[in-house]
Every structure is written in C-alpha cells, then in structure tokens.
Design a protein around this motif. Structure first.
Motif, short mmCIF file in Angstrom:
data_model
loop_
_atom_site.label_atom_id
_atom_site.label_comp_id
_atom_site.label_asym_id
_atom_site.label_seq_id
_atom_site.Cartn_x
_atom_site.Cartn_y
_atom_site.Cartn_z
N LYS A 1 -9.68 17.27 11.37
CA LYS A 1 -9.24 16.69 12.42
C LYS A 1 -10.31 15.07 11.44
CE LYS A 1 -11.55 15.17 16.67
NZ LYS A 1 -12.12 15.45 18.09
N GLY A 2 -9.83 14.19 11.52
CA GLY A 2 -10.67 13.21 10.74
C GLY A 2 -10.54 13.17 9.20
N THR A 3 -9.67 13.57 8.12
CA THR A 3 -8.70 13.11 7.65
C THR A 3 -8.67 11.78 7.28
OG1 THR A 3 -8.89 15.99 7.04
CG2 THR A 3 -7.92 14.09 5.49
N GLN A 4 -8.66 11.21 6.36
CA GLN A 4 -8.62 10.22 6.20
C GLN A 4 -6.83 9.25 5.08
OE1 GLN A 4 -8.85 6.60 7.83
NE2 GLN A 4 -10.66 8.11 8.49
N ALA A 5 -6.02 9.84 6.05
CA ALA A 5 -4.60 9.78 4.54
C ALA A 5 -4.34 7.65 4.77
CB ALA A 5 -3.96 10.24 5.55
N THR A 6 -3.36 7.80 4.22
CA THR A 6 -2.43 6.95 4.31
C THR A 6 -0.92 6.68 4.17
OG1 THR A 6 -4.53 5.95 2.43
CG2 THR A 6 -2.19 4.72 2.40
N VAL A 7 -0.42 5.69 5.17
CA VAL A 7 0.78 6.03 5.59
C VAL A 7 1.56 5.10 4.34
CG1 VAL A 7 0.22 4.53 7.56
CG2 VAL A 7 2.69 5.35 7.54
N LEU A 8 2.64 4.48 3.98
CA LEU A 8 2.99 3.63 3.08
C LEU A 8 5.02 3.54 3.85
CD1 LEU A 8 1.57 5.60 0.32
CD2 LEU A 8 1.46 2.81 0.58
N GLY A 9 4.73 2.07 3.99
CA GLY A 9 6.49 1.41 4.26
C GLY A 9 6.99 0.21 4.20
N TRP A 10 7.40 0.10 4.45
CA TRP A 10 8.72 -1.26 4.49
C TRP A 10 8.71 -2.23 5.18
CZ3 TRP A 10 8.68 1.40 -0.33
CH2 TRP A 10 8.17 1.00 -1.24
N GLY A 11 8.43 -1.21 6.79
CA GLY A 11 9.04 -1.40 8.00
C GLY A 11 8.14 -2.68 8.75
N ARG A 12 8.72 -2.17 10.08
CA ARG A 12 7.67 -3.31 10.80
C ARG A 12 6.28 -3.79 10.75
NH1 ARG A 12 11.53 -4.16 16.50
NH2 ARG A 12 13.49 -3.72 15.00
N ILE A 13 5.75 -4.44 11.10
CA ILE A 13 4.42 -5.16 11.00
C ILE A 13 3.37 -4.88 12.47
CG2 ILE A 13 4.54 -6.04 8.43
CD1 ILE A 13 4.56 -9.19 10.05
N ALA A 14 4.35 -5.47 13.32
CA ALA A 14 4.24 -5.43 14.87
C ALA A 14 5.61 -4.62 15.55
CB ALA A 14 3.91 -6.75 15.34
#
Length: 271
Positions: free
Chosen positions: A158-171
C-alpha cells in the motif's frame, strides 16, 4: 455497478482508443474492435511523457491504423497487453506500434502479430486472468520493461508510487491524447480495493489510485503498463468510470503471471 474495461470506443467513428482503467469491465471476447475502443480508459490527471524514459510503452492499432489499446514490450519479440484487448481484434489485423510517442507522426515502427497467447481460463476482466502476450513479426529494438521477481513483493505494498502510461482519454468521456501520457498513482491495499469492487481478486488483480480520485487510466489505456521504476507490476484492466473518488483503477497483477509471460516472450530458436 457498471464496470468497464479500458479499451477505446472510437473505432466506430474511425479511431480506436485503448485504455484500461474503467471500473465496469466490458467483455471483449466477442466484441468488435470499435466496442473495445469505446470501453477503454485513458490517462486522467497526468502529463506528457517521453519514450526516452519509457521505451517499452507501445500501443495497438487495427490494420487501418485505429488505436484501440496499449501494451508493453517484454522482450525483443513480444509485448504484453490485456486479454480483452487481444480478443477485440483478429490476430491478422493487430499492429504493434513502437517508438512512436506522438500518434500523429510516422516515427518508430508498426509490426504485425504472428502469435497470440491469452491466459488460460480468461473470460472477462472482472474474473481475472486479463493478460495476453503478442509475438510480433520482426524485432522490437527498444528496451523492454522488467518483470517482477520473487523478491519484489514489496512493490505491491500500500502506498507504493507507481506510474501508469497510455495514449487514452484525458477525461472521462473526453478527447483522446495524441501523445504518450503518464500519471503517478499509489498502490491501494487489497482490503480497500475489495471494499470498492466486489469482484476484486487479490490473487490476480491490484488497484492503484487516490481515494479522492482525479488521477487514473481511462478509455484507450487498456493493456498499458503500470510500472515502479522500470518494473512492470500491472496491466490496465478495468474500472468504474475514470478517476472517480473511491474507484481506483484495477490492473492485472503481473507477478501472478510473470512466469507465463516470460515463457511466451522468450524468442524461439529454429533448429
């Protein structure tokens, strides 16, 4: 509760967007590419990212160039993605686009797929096993993401900072991104995610996001990577809406499938 996979719905109007952070998963086993595109999530609350930092981030298109999902390089000949993405488009129609940070350019390369492996027993993102490996025709000349080892269990704390990546919608319901985006999200405890999603299975899934919402994957991001450093800990799978309070993104727990991914990603030597 309506849970959707995070693929993109734009193919219906000529552009598939693939995101994987929607809380209500949509079964893509028999869905069309356009349906897959419309059900995907994208990066909400993030910033433009660079392939120089994340060379393993790639996206999937159909033969017409319409993006419908994300993926991640795991070897010189293979990428990992969500099973619901792999089932959305026929193998002969899938293209893996690597080295192209801005979708409006012709940078990098688009490779066909020679083999599709889908986790045994997969039926729907909410049932787990939402992982696939695509073997490409040719070679991927970009650094792959690392797969978690037995000693990396702490990456799921819990709390580990992760990065999500993508080209999808911004809202949620908004426009898709033309370029790669990333966002920082903390790993959520299994007990908290189970209270948010009754379908949550800690053996095959992991959640990441903020209690107050605001940052998440979205439509068009499905199949994309969740990394800690360069280690792949999750694959965008499903969620309820995008960046909603109390509804973190749900990802395939890569550690549960690391051996299978490694086996499928290992280049076969011709005798």
């Amino acid at each position: 509760m309506s849970v959707k996979s995070r693929r993109s719905l734009l193919l219906a109007c000529g552009a598939l967007l693939a995101v994987a952070a929607v809380a209500v998963p949509v079964v893509v086993g028999t869905a069309s590419a356009e349906q897959a595109s419309a059900n995907q999530p994208r990066i909400v609350g993030g910033n433009q990212a660079s392939l120089a930092d994340h060379p393993y981030a790639v996206y999937l298109t159909d033969a017409g160039g319409n993006q419908f999902c994300g993926a991640v390089i795991v070897s010189s000949t293979a990428v990992a993605t969500a099973a619901h993405c792999a089932k959305a488009v026929a193998k002969q129609e899938i293209r893996v686009v690597a080295g192209r940070e801005d979708k409006r350019t012709s940078d990098g390369e688009a490779l066909g797929v020679s083999k599709v492996w889908i986790s045994q027993g997969y039926s729907d993102p909410t049932q787990g096993g939402d992982v696939a490996v695509l073997t490409v025709r040719g070679q991927l000349g970009y650094r792959p993401a690392k797969l978690p080892e037995s000693g990396d269990a702490g990456l799921y704390n819990k709390g580990t900072q992760a990065t999500v990546l993508g080209w999808g919608r911004i809202a949620d319901g908004g426009a898709r991104s033309d370029y790669l985006r990333s966002a920082q999200v903390p790993v959520v405890s299994d007990s908290e995610c189970r209270s948010d999603y009754t379908v949550y299975d800690q053996r095959s899934m992991v959640c990441a996001g903020y209690a107050e919402g605001g940052v998440d994957a979205c439509q068009g991001d499905s199949g994309g990577p969740l990394v800690v450093g360069d280690t792949l800990i999750g694959i965008v799978s499903f969620g309820e809406g995008c960046a909603k309070a109390g509804k973190p993104g749900v990802y395939t727990r890569v550690s549960a499938y690391a051996d299978d991914i490694k086996t499928q990603a290992t280049p076969r030597l011709l005798g």
